[in-house]
Design a protein around this motif. Structure first.
Motif, PDB file in Angstrom:
ATOM      1  N   ARG A  66      -1.042   0.416  -8.280  1.00 17.47           N
ATOM      2  CA  ARG A  66       0.234  -0.214  -7.869  1.00 17.47           C
ATOM      3  C   ARG A  66       0.286  -0.586  -6.398  1.00 17.47           C
ATOM      4  NH1 ARG A  66       5.383   0.826  -9.370  1.00 17.47           N
ATOM      5  NH2 ARG A  66       5.546   2.646  -7.992  1.00 17.47           N
ATOM      6  N   LYS A  67      -0.827  -0.654  -5.732  1.00 23.50           N
ATOM      7  CA  LYS A  67      -0.830  -0.994  -4.308  1.00 23.50           C
ATOM      8  C   LYS A  67      -0.800  -2.502  -4.080  1.00 23.50           C
ATOM      9  CE  LYS A  67      -3.168   3.241  -2.831  1.00 23.50           C
ATOM     10  NZ  LYS A  67      -1.988   3.786  -2.151  1.00 23.50           N
ATOM     11  N   SER A  68      -0.852  -3.257  -5.137  1.00 23.77           N
ATOM     12  CA  SER A  68      -0.721  -4.703  -5.021  1.00 23.77           C
ATOM     13  C   SER A  68      -0.116  -5.231  -6.312  1.00 23.77           C
ATOM     14  CB  SER A  68      -2.073  -5.363  -4.765  1.00 23.77           C
ATOM     15  OG  SER A  68      -2.903  -5.224  -5.898  1.00 23.77           O
ATOM     16  N   SER A  69       0.260  -6.483  -6.293  1.00 18.35           N
ATOM     17  CA  SER A  69       0.749  -7.128  -7.507  1.00 18.35           C
ATOM     18  C   SER A  69       0.485  -8.617  -7.379  1.00 18.35           C
ATOM     19  CB  SER A  69       2.242  -6.863  -7.732  1.00 18.35           C
ATOM     20  OG  SER A  69       3.014  -7.354  -6.650  1.00 18.35           O
ATOM     21  N   THR A  70       0.387  -9.278  -8.521  1.00 17.41           N
ATOM     22  CA  THR A  70       0.115 -10.713  -8.528  1.00 17.41           C
ATOM     23  C   THR A  70       1.138 -11.422  -9.393  1.00 17.41           C
ATOM     24  OG1 THR A  70      -2.247 -10.392  -8.179  1.00 17.41           O
ATOM     25  CG2 THR A  70      -1.550 -12.513  -9.080  1.00 17.41           C
ATOM     26  N   LEU A  71       1.817 -12.364  -8.773  1.00 19.37           N
ATOM     27  CA  LEU A  71       2.742 -13.227  -9.507  1.00 19.37           C
ATOM     28  C   LEU A  71       1.950 -14.429  -9.997  1.00 19.37           C
ATOM     29  CD1 LEU A  71       5.749 -14.006 -10.223  1.00 19.37           C
ATOM     30  CD2 LEU A  71       5.682 -15.384  -8.128  1.00 19.37           C
ATOM     31  N   SER A  72       2.011 -14.692 -11.283  1.00 17.62           N
ATOM     32  CA  SER A  72       1.278 -15.812 -11.862  1.00 17.62           C
ATOM     33  C   SER A  72       2.255 -16.837 -12.420  1.00 17.62           C
ATOM     34  CB  SER A  72       0.342 -15.314 -12.959  1.00 17.62           C
ATOM     35  OG  SER A  72      -0.393 -16.400 -13.517  1.00 17.62           O
ATOM     36  N   LEU A  73       2.134 -18.056 -11.926  1.00 17.52           N
ATOM     37  CA  LEU A  73       2.974 -19.161 -12.395  1.00 17.52           C
ATOM     38  C   LEU A  73       2.088 -20.114 -13.194  1.00 17.52           C
ATOM     39  CD1 LEU A  73       4.819 -19.893  -9.023  1.00 17.52           C
ATOM     40  CD2 LEU A  73       5.648 -18.499 -10.933  1.00 17.52           C
ATOM     41  N   ASN A 110       0.802  -1.222   0.000  1.00 15.70           N
ATOM     42  CA  ASN A 110       0.000   0.000   0.000  1.00 15.70           C
ATOM     43  C   ASN A 110       0.836   1.274   0.000  1.00 15.70           C
ATOM     44  OD1 ASN A 110      -2.613  -1.214   0.025  1.00 15.70           O
ATOM     45  ND2 ASN A 110      -2.296  -1.745   2.169  1.00 15.70           N
ATOM     46  N   ASN A 111       2.034   1.211   0.559  1.00 13.47           N
ATOM     47  CA  ASN A 111       2.856   2.422   0.677  1.00 13.47           C
ATOM     48  C   ASN A 111       3.942   2.501  -0.388  1.00 13.47           C
ATOM     49  OD1 ASN A 111       1.462   3.268   3.013  1.00 13.47           O
ATOM     50  ND2 ASN A 111       2.689   1.880   4.260  1.00 13.47           N
ATOM     51  N   ILE A 112       3.724   1.876  -1.517  1.00  8.86           N
ATOM     52  CA  ILE A 112       4.738   1.867  -2.564  1.00  8.86           C
ATOM     53  C   ILE A 112       4.999   3.292  -3.030  1.00  8.86           C
ATOM     54  CG2 ILE A 112       3.044   1.492  -4.404  1.00  8.86           C
ATOM     55  CD1 ILE A 112       5.181  -0.324  -5.741  1.00  8.86           C
ATOM     56  N   ALA A 113       6.271   3.617  -3.235  1.00 13.15           N
ATOM     57  CA  ALA A 113       6.662   4.962  -3.651  1.00 13.15           C
ATOM     58  C   ALA A 113       6.677   5.056  -5.176  1.00 13.15           C
ATOM     59  CB  ALA A 113       8.040   5.302  -3.095  1.00 13.15           C
ATOM     60  N   THR A 114       6.654   6.279  -5.662  1.00 15.36           N
ATOM     61  CA  THR A 114       6.568   6.527  -7.097  1.00 15.36           C
ATOM     62  C   THR A 114       7.695   5.849  -7.873  1.00 15.36           C
ATOM     63  OG1 THR A 114       5.509   8.649  -6.697  1.00 15.36           O
ATOM     64  CG2 THR A 114       6.495   8.321  -8.872  1.00 15.36           C
ATOM     65  N   ASN A 115       8.902   5.845  -7.312  1.00 13.95           N
ATOM     66  CA  ASN A 115      10.034   5.278  -8.043  1.00 13.95           C
ATOM     67  C   ASN A 115      10.335   3.828  -7.669  1.00 13.95           C
ATOM     68  OD1 ASN A 115      10.864   5.919  -5.510  1.00 13.95           O
ATOM     69  ND2 ASN A 115      12.852   6.737  -6.096  1.00 13.95           N
ATOM     70  N   ASP A 116       9.429   3.207  -6.940  1.00 15.42           N
ATOM     71  CA  ASP A 116       9.642   1.800  -6.546  1.00 15.42           C
ATOM     72  C   ASP A 116       9.250   0.846  -7.661  1.00 15.42           C
ATOM     73  OD1 ASP A 116       8.727   1.985  -2.992  1.00 15.42           O
ATOM     74  OD2 ASP A 116      10.624   2.353  -4.037  1.00 15.42           O
ATOM     75  N   TYR A 117      10.026  -0.197  -7.814  1.00 17.91           N
ATOM     76  CA  TYR A 117       9.685  -1.321  -8.659  1.00 17.91           C
ATOM     77  C   TYR A 117       9.226  -2.485  -7.776  1.00 17.91           C
ATOM     78  CZ  TYR A 117      11.744   0.710 -12.859  1.00 17.91           C
ATOM     79  OH  TYR A 117      12.012   1.511 -13.942  1.00 17.91           O
ATOM     80  N   ILE A 118       8.550  -3.427  -8.381  1.00 15.80           N
ATOM     81  CA  ILE A 118       8.087  -4.625  -7.680  1.00 15.80           C
ATOM     82  C   ILE A 118       8.891  -5.798  -8.217  1.00 15.80           C
ATOM     83  CG2 ILE A 118       6.132  -6.142  -7.235  1.00 15.80           C
ATOM     84  CD1 ILE A 118       4.481  -3.418  -8.069  1.00 15.80           C
ATOM     85  N   THR A 119       9.512  -6.515  -7.302  1.00 18.12           N
ATOM     86  CA  THR A 119      10.422  -7.596  -7.683  1.00 18.12           C
ATOM     87  C   THR A 119      10.038  -8.867  -6.936  1.00 18.12           C
ATOM     88  OG1 THR A 119      12.174  -5.910  -7.825  1.00 18.12           O
ATOM     89  CG2 THR A 119      12.850  -8.217  -7.931  1.00 18.12           C
ATOM     90  N   TRP A 120      10.096  -9.971  -7.630  1.00 24.06           N
ATOM     91  CA  TRP A 120       9.798 -11.267  -7.014  1.00 24.06           C
ATOM     92  C   TRP A 120      11.019 -12.175  -7.103  1.00 24.06           C
ATOM     93  CZ3 TRP A 120       5.158 -13.145  -4.790  1.00 24.06           C
ATOM     94  CH2 TRP A 120       4.085 -12.241  -4.803  1.00 24.06           C
ATOM     95  N   TYR A 121      11.245 -12.872  -5.990  1.00 23.11           N
ATOM     96  CA  TYR A 121      12.324 -13.854  -5.917  1.00 23.11           C
ATOM     97  C   TYR A 121      11.751 -15.214  -5.520  1.00 23.11           C
ATOM     98  CZ  TYR A 121      16.217 -10.540  -6.230  1.00 23.11           C
ATOM     99  OH  TYR A 121      17.135  -9.619  -6.677  1.00 23.11           O
ATOM    100  N   GLN A 122      12.462 -16.250  -5.919  1.00 24.23           N
ATOM    101  CA  GLN A 122      12.105 -17.624  -5.600  1.00 24.23           C
ATOM    102  C   GLN A 122      13.272 -18.239  -4.832  1.00 24.23           C
ATOM    103  OE1 GLN A 122      12.729 -20.427  -8.866  1.00 24.23           O
ATOM    104  NE2 GLN A 122      10.662 -21.230  -8.545  1.00 24.23           N
ATOM    105  N   GLN A 123      12.967 -18.997  -3.793  1.00 29.41           N
ATOM    106  CA  GLN A 123      14.040 -19.641  -3.052  1.00 29.41           C
ATOM    107  C   GLN A 123      13.711 -21.101  -2.772  1.00 29.41           C
ATOM    108  OE1 GLN A 123      15.067 -18.051   0.852  1.00 29.41           O
ATOM    109  NE2 GLN A 123      17.192 -18.710   0.615  1.00 29.41           N
TER     110      GLN A 123
END
Lengths: 114, 112
Positions: free
Chosen positions: B68-75, B25-38
């Motif tokens: 941009r307050k949420s994102s969905t990773l789809s596999l 919810n608090n994502i900033a204007t210059n923020d990107y959204i990144t996903w990692y797998q471990q």
């Protein structure tokens, strides 16, 4: 090409001893990061280097922890007077200037302090 | 640094599509959204990154709504080997000082 490598893969030491953990980043990556990961948790930032200098060491838990990167490539994380609470997996990552969020992680060093 | 919230765990079956939603919810204007797998006993691995709308690569798709307050990773069509922990992170991409802040991640279990 070669990825990030870390040595040793496992380190068992006794409380109070000194340990060094080594990280070889991807060639050409200017940014290098150290993280610590405890069981069941996400990695926790410790320190990062931009070139040879430690640009941010705010994640180091106390002054027993220190890291160097003298030539801007290989880095060593040093832990003095180890404590049982230092037991964790220590991860190293590197990234290029083109995409800092795309960090390439090594396999980690599992440190066990008895 | 923007905080992210994602489900602790999810179960799925082989061949199904898996969608993991992350709130920031608090994502900033210059923020990107990144996903990692471990995977167990390995370091995290970068999967995908996006700023807005949709991004697709050979591994996954990332859907980002306009706010941009949420994102969905789809596999798509997961297999047993997709069993792993998936981390959602947000931060600027133009500064090495923007160290990645990992939360607890989502533990995905793919069953046969």
């Amino acid at each position: 090409g070669a990825g990030v490598s870390q040595t040793p893969s496992n380190k068992v030491t006794e409380k109070g001893k000194y340990v060094e953990l080594r990280c070889d980043p991807i060639s050409g990556h200017t940014a290098l990061y150290w993280y610590r990961q405890s069981l069941g948790q996400g990695p926790e930032f410790l320190i990062y280097f931009q070139g040879t200098g430690a640009a941010d060491d705010s994640g180091l838990p106390n002054d027993r922890f220190f890291a160097v990167r003298p030539e801007g490539s290989v880095s060593t994380l040093k832990i003095q007077r180890t404590e049982r609470g230092d037991s964790a997996v220590y991860l190293c990552a590197s990234s290029s200037m083109s995409s800092y969020n795309e960090q390439f992680f090594g396999p980690g060093t599992r440190l066990t302090v008895l | 640094l923007a905080k992210t919230t994602q489900p602790i765990s999810m179960d799925s079956y082989e061949g199904q599509e898996v969608n993991i939603t992350c709130s920031h919810n608090n994502i900033a204007t210059n923020d990107y959204i990144t996903w990692y797998q471990q995977f167990p006993s390995q370091g995290p691995r970068f999967i995908i990154q996006g700023y807005k709308t949709k991004v697709t690569n050979e591994v996954a798709s990332l859907f980002i709504p306009a706010d941009r307050k949420s994102s969905t990773l789809s596999l798509p069509r997961v297999s047993l080997s997709d069993t792993a922990v998936y981390y959602c992170l947000v931060g600027a991409n133009n500064n090495a000082g923007n160290m990645l802040t990992f939360g607890g991640g989502t533990r995905l279990m793919v069953k046969p």
